[in-house]
Scaffold this motif. Structure first.
Motif, PDB file in Angstrom:
ATOM      1  N   LEU A  86       0.707  -1.177   0.165  1.00  0.00           N
ATOM      2  CA  LEU A  86       0.374   0.423   0.167  1.00  0.00           C
ATOM      3  C   LEU A  86       0.744   1.487   0.128  1.00  0.00           C
ATOM      4  O   LEU A  86       2.043   1.432   0.472  1.00  0.00           O
ATOM      5  CB  LEU A  86      -1.241   0.319   1.840  1.00  0.00           C
ATOM      6  CG  LEU A  86      -1.861  -1.161   1.263  1.00  0.00           C
ATOM      7  CD1 LEU A  86      -2.820  -1.244   2.785  1.00  0.00           C
ATOM      8  CD2 LEU A  86      -2.877  -0.703   0.053  1.00  0.00           C
ATOM      9  N   PRO A  87       0.519   2.474  -0.503  1.00  0.00           N
ATOM     10  CA  PRO A  87       1.372   3.496  -0.421  1.00  0.00           C
ATOM     11  C   PRO A  87       1.455   3.744   0.336  1.00  0.00           C
ATOM     12  O   PRO A  87       2.807   5.075   0.852  1.00  0.00           O
ATOM     13  CB  PRO A  87       0.289   4.105  -0.765  1.00  0.00           C
ATOM     14  CG  PRO A  87      -0.289   4.162  -2.218  1.00  0.00           C
ATOM     15  CD  PRO A  87      -0.658   2.006  -1.029  1.00  0.00           C
ATOM     16  N   GLU A  88       1.081   3.700   1.549  1.00  0.00           N
ATOM     17  CA  GLU A  88       0.820   4.335   2.858  1.00  0.00           C
ATOM     18  C   GLU A  88       2.361   3.666   4.021  1.00  0.00           C
ATOM     19  O   GLU A  88       2.430   4.015   4.985  1.00  0.00           O
ATOM     20  CB  GLU A  88      -0.211   4.859   3.610  1.00  0.00           C
ATOM     21  CG  GLU A  88      -0.803   3.123   4.133  1.00  0.00           C
ATOM     22  CD  GLU A  88      -1.708   3.342   2.669  1.00  0.00           C
ATOM     23  OE1 GLU A  88      -3.258   2.938   3.498  1.00  0.00           O
ATOM     24  OE2 GLU A  88      -2.106   3.400   2.323  1.00  0.00           O
ATOM     25  N   ALA A  89       2.123   2.341   3.334  1.00  0.00           N
ATOM     26  CA  ALA A  89       3.697   1.473   3.963  1.00  0.00           C
ATOM     27  C   ALA A  89       4.428   2.328   4.252  1.00  0.00           C
ATOM     28  O   ALA A  89       5.220   1.901   2.858  1.00  0.00           O
ATOM     29  CB  ALA A  89       3.640   0.273   3.527  1.00  0.00           C
ATOM     30  N   LYS A  90       4.833   2.431   4.901  1.00  0.00           N
ATOM     31  CA  LYS A  90       6.446   2.712   5.373  1.00  0.00           C
ATOM     32  C   LYS A  90       7.469   2.471   6.574  1.00  0.00           C
ATOM     33  O   LYS A  90       7.139   0.774   6.935  1.00  0.00           O
ATOM     34  CB  LYS A  90       6.504   4.131   5.903  1.00  0.00           C
ATOM     35  CG  LYS A  90       5.612   4.957   5.158  1.00  0.00           C
ATOM     36  CD  LYS A  90       6.156   7.077   5.544  1.00  0.00           C
ATOM     37  CE  LYS A  90       5.829   6.875   6.773  1.00  0.00           C
ATOM     38  NZ  LYS A  90       6.233   8.600   7.376  1.00  0.00           N
ATOM     39  N   SER A  91       8.843   1.987   5.599  1.00  0.00           N
ATOM     40  CA  SER A  91       9.663   1.571   6.788  1.00  0.00           C
ATOM     41  C   SER A  91      10.944   2.746   6.426  1.00  0.00           C
ATOM     42  O   SER A  91      11.475   3.223   5.271  1.00  0.00           O
ATOM     43  CB  SER A  91      10.640   0.213   5.773  1.00  0.00           C
ATOM     44  OG  SER A  91      11.759  -0.301   6.476  1.00  0.00           O
ATOM     45  N   GLY A  92      10.747   3.403   7.588  1.00  0.00           N
ATOM     46  CA  GLY A  92      11.748   5.100   8.173  1.00  0.00           C
ATOM     47  C   GLY A  92      10.905   5.549   7.157  1.00  0.00           C
ATOM     48  O   GLY A  92      10.401   5.986   7.422  1.00  0.00           O
ATOM     49  N   THR A  93      12.022   6.594   6.531  1.00  0.00           N
ATOM     50  CA  THR A  93      11.202   7.120   5.295  1.00  0.00           C
ATOM     51  C   THR A  93      11.447   7.181   4.178  1.00  0.00           C
ATOM     52  O   THR A  93      11.531   7.411   3.086  1.00  0.00           O
ATOM     53  CB  THR A  93      12.581   9.020   5.535  1.00  0.00           C
ATOM     54  OG1 THR A  93      13.868   8.169   4.886  1.00  0.00           O
ATOM     55  CG2 THR A  93      12.627   9.133   7.136  1.00  0.00           C
TER      56      THR A  93
END
Length: 445
Positions: A86-93
């Motif tokens: 998903l576009p909102e899934a992040k790992s850090g920046t």
């Protein structure tokens, strides 16, 4: 999201993937002509098996929320990479997908590294089964121990080495190299010696392949180490510079030992020294200064050059010196953080013994290193033995003599044709050409 960090992480992932074909050439050049394709395929086969498992449940086992006292991530949390695309899934920046891809390459090459210990005598199908089992039972949990950190907001709990023990491993000295080196020793013991070893000299068939592989490994390793900063920042630069310096020093250290011991500095020694330095600096690359990196490289190059002879002393047939280079090199780099670590280059580091920090961190490094070594060794012995007694792990004697390329893959790396019967125009017309050569020319050679 930071586009610069994202770009660097994706580029680093690609660089690390290149390391596995580089390893295939490095190993492939060191075996005999009749085994080179099998050696290449063991590395490439690891890419296929581990790549699939990583996307299905491997990432979740390594980086999912802890479910076992710091021993294992939740296999179902990100099953099939659920929610991570998903576009909102992040790992850090960076996007979560970039981190998933980067760590996938670590899993792949760790399994591929093991194959060098069992060259010339392994069933390809059994190797693929082993690759899947070992990744699941050994690598994914150990990656959780070492690489999975607790979330700052307490939402995610990680592995015990990273968070409870707080041993330092920037890019995989324990999870990758000690892990693979211990497994290599276990499999060498399970499969036994090659026919004719150690009396028969089994020379590398293609040293240019070996040096090409070492060069590709070195190139890709900048992504391996500097990419582990997970950002395009100063820490990545520190890791990059230390990776360069330590590797250069290790090559010189290995060649010096060869020159003193054997009277010659060899191409194989130069390539092996490169890999030894890369291995040793991996855990320490962002935690030491320039002098520490050079010292680690020099020490690792010399010790690994000496360690490859241990197999003759103790009688285990580690075909391509995975134990001597990766296990020993990984131990050297991991332990020496406790001596050369310094917060002057990275606040996340510690001051080691030589920088006024005492021996506490050295003890933590030792506990982490030998815990991984012991777990990998025992688990691999069990996995290898079960494969041996069920589907069989080693080819039969006739296949080993004929060559595993032909018996396992129905191919050969090189076609050697008779001059008179070859497929080339010269070969097909050899008799006609010979009949037109003047007798005087024949006599003159």
């Amino acid at each position: 999201m930071d586009t610069g960090n994202t770009a660097w992480l994706l580029i680093s992932a690609a660089l690390v993937l290149l390391m596995t074909p580089g390893l295939a050439f490095f190993y492939g050049g060191m075996v005999r002509t009749k085994s080179v394709l099998n050696m290449l395929m063991m590395s490439i086969g690891a890419m296929a098996v581990v790549g699939v498992l990583w996307m299905v449940f491997g990432y979740s086992m390594a980086f999912g929320n802890d479910v076992g006292g710091g021993l294992l991530g939740n296999p179902g949390e990100f099953f099939g990479l659920k929610g991570l695309l998903l576009p909102e899934a992040k790992s850090g920046t960076a996007p979560a997908t970039a981190f998933v891809a980067f760590q996938a390459m670590f899993a792949i090459i760790t399994v591929a590294l093991i194959s060098g210990a069992i060259a010339d005598r392994t069933k390809f199908g059994s190797w693929l089964v082993f690759a899947g089992l070992w990744a699941t039972i050994v690598y994914f949990p150990v990656a959780h121990w070492v690489f999975a950190f607790d979330a700052t907001d307490g939402s995610t709990v990680g592995g015990w080495i990273a968070n409870k023990l707080k041993a330092l491993d920037f890019a995989g000295g324990t999870a990758v190299h000690i892990n693979a080196g211990a497994a290599a020793l276990a499999l060498a013991l399970v499969l036994g010696k090659r026919r004719g070893w150690p009396k028969e000299r089994m020379k590398p068939h293609n040293l240019p392949f070996v040096m090409l592989g070492a060069g590709l490994l070195w190139f890709g390793w900048f992504g391996f180490n500097a990419g582990s900063a997970l950002a395009a920042n100063n820490i990545a630069g520190v890791a990059f510079i230390n990776t360069l310096g330590a590797t250069c020093a290790a090559m010189l250290g290995w060649l010096l030992i060869e020159r003193i011991r054997d009277g010659k500095a060899t191409t194989l020694g130069g390539a092996s020294g490169i890999v030894a330095g890369l291995v040793a600096i991996t855990p320490a690359c962002a935690y030491v200064g320039v002098w520490g990196a050079l010292a680690i490289g020099l020490i690792a190059g010399a010790l690994c050059a000496l360690a490859v002879g241990l197999k003759y002393k103790f009688g285990y047939d580690d075909s391509l010196d995975v134990v001597g280079v990766h296990l020993v090199g990984g131990l050297v780099g991991t332990l020496l953080i406790g001596l050369f670590g310094t917060t002057s280059v990275n606040p996340a580091s510690v001051d080691g013994l030589f920088y006024g920090g005492g021996a506490t961190q050295l003890g933590k490094q030792a506990v982490g290193a030998f815990a991984v070594l012991g777990y990998s060794l025992v688990a691999t012995l069990i996995i290898g033995f079960l494969i041996k007694v069920t589907i069989g792990f080693r080819v039969d004697d006739e296949s080993e003599v004929t060559g595993v390329d032909e018996t396992e893959h129905a191919e050969s790396a090189y076609e050697f044709s008779d001059v008179r019967g070859g497929g080339s125009p010269i070969g097909r017309n050899a008799d006609k050409i010979a009949s037109k050569i003047p007798a005087s020319a024949s006599k003159e050679g």
